[in-house]
Design a protein around this motif. Structure first.
Motif: not given
Length: 347
Positions: A11-12, A235-241, A246-248, A287-289
């Motif tokens: 998937h990555t 822990l799931t939200m850390l991936g979205l963070a 990166i955007a910030g 980095g995100y994936v």
């Protein structure tokens, strides 16, 4: 678990390919680029032959499909192309800027986790109502204020007024604190909101009442039961963070005049340097994936319910199964109930 990890890896790779392809299509569809602007600028006094040579050097004289195939082949060989503005290798530009951005995002991630954890715990267990109300309203306040406003306020207060941190990047650790705190406040808003809600939901679970009935103290219940079960959504939200970090970083590096991926992105967008923008998109997506891949792998190691679901999805063959017996699986109550501390569950 090996099959689960290989599936996540596949998937990555698919997400990376899709992001690269989508970025190529969108950037190619934009009108103009750095080479076209250079050729069409009358001040440069380029002849038509010079324009053709420039387009041929960067491969812009071929159809879009050919350009994509060549770019993808070069990417597989570790070549991100050349900057249309400076002619330097995109990989070299990103390699020089990436360490500074990584230090900034890593420290911002730490600050964000600390702020979110403190706000979630204190906001749930504080004895004073005004403090709980203040900390529970913190996520909405932090999410509503733009990151550049937070950065300007920190820069004005701690650099120009108190003179505690440098106003520009001088290579010291103190120069990293201001932008890192800015990123930390930005990402802590959703984390603290999810953590507070998760703590409140976990404290209403039956196992908490069982521990209280057995005489367990509030500190023990939190450390051995509530914290573990309520940290899984975070822990799931850390991936979205990571995506927000990166955007910030683009805006934060511009506010604090730091050299990094953010400054390269701004310069590339202003000059329509498409290979550099595409390289930045690829690095940010990677980095995100990767962080989300680590989260997906760690999740089953922390939560036995997820690990049980993974193992149950591929049951092992036993002697009983050969005769038509049904493999044993967790019951619905056992699979969905929170995990009790081992020493309490075995009393």
């Amino acid at each position: 678990m090996a099959r689960y990890v290989l599936k996540r890896l596949a998937h990555t790779v698919l997400v990376l390919w899709a992001a690269y392809t989508l970025a190529f299509i969108l950037l190619t569809a934009l009108p103009g680029n750095a080479i076209s602007n250079l050729i069409n600028n009358p001040q440069n006094q380029l002849t038509p032959e010079d324009g053709k040579l420039l387009k041929a050097f960067y491969g812009l004289d071929h159809p879009v499909v050919v350009q994509y195939v060549r770019a993808l082949d070069a990417l597989l060989h570790g070549n991100l192309g050349y900057s249309l503005s400076s002619g330097a290798k995109v990989a070299d530009l990103l390699g020089d800027a990436l360490p500074g951005t990584l230090r900034l995002t890593a420290l911002g991630f730490v600050f964000g986790a600390v702020i979110a954890g403190g706000a979630g715990v204190v906001g749930s267990y504080a004895r004073w109502n005004w403090l709980r109300t203040l900390l529970q309203s913190f996520p909405a306040l932090a999410a509503s204020v733009p990151s550049f406003v937070i950065g300007i306020l920190i820069l004005y207060s701690f650099s120009f007024q108190l003179h505690l941190i440098p106003a520009v990047d001088d290579g010291t650790f103190l120069a990293l604190v201001g932008p890192a705190v800015t990123l930390g406040i930005m990402v802590s808003a959703p984390l603290s909101q999810v953590f507070s809600a998760s703590i409140a939901a976990t404290r209403r679970q039956p196992f908490v009442h069982v521990l209280q009935a057995r005489g367990a103290g509030e500190r023990y219940i939190f450390g051995r039961g509530v914290l573990r079960n309520s940290s899984l959504p975070v822990l799931t939200m850390l991936g979205l963070a990571v995506g927000e970090l990166i955007a910030g970083s683009v805006v934060t590096e511009a506010v604090f005049a730091r050299n990094g991926i953010g400054q390269i992105t701004l310069n590339a967008v202003n000059t329509q340097d498409l290979p550099v923008v595409q390289g930045v998109v690829l690095v940010a997506t990677t980095g995100y994936v990767l962080v989300n891949l680590v989260v997906d792998v760690v999740h089953p190691l922390i939560d036995p319910r997820i690990r049980a679901d993974i193992l149950a999805a591929r049951p092992k063959k036993t002697k009983g199964s050969e005769k038509g017996a049904i493999p044993a699986r967790l019951g619905p109550d056992e699979a969905t109930s929170p995990r009790l501390p081992e020493e309490v569950a075995t009393r």
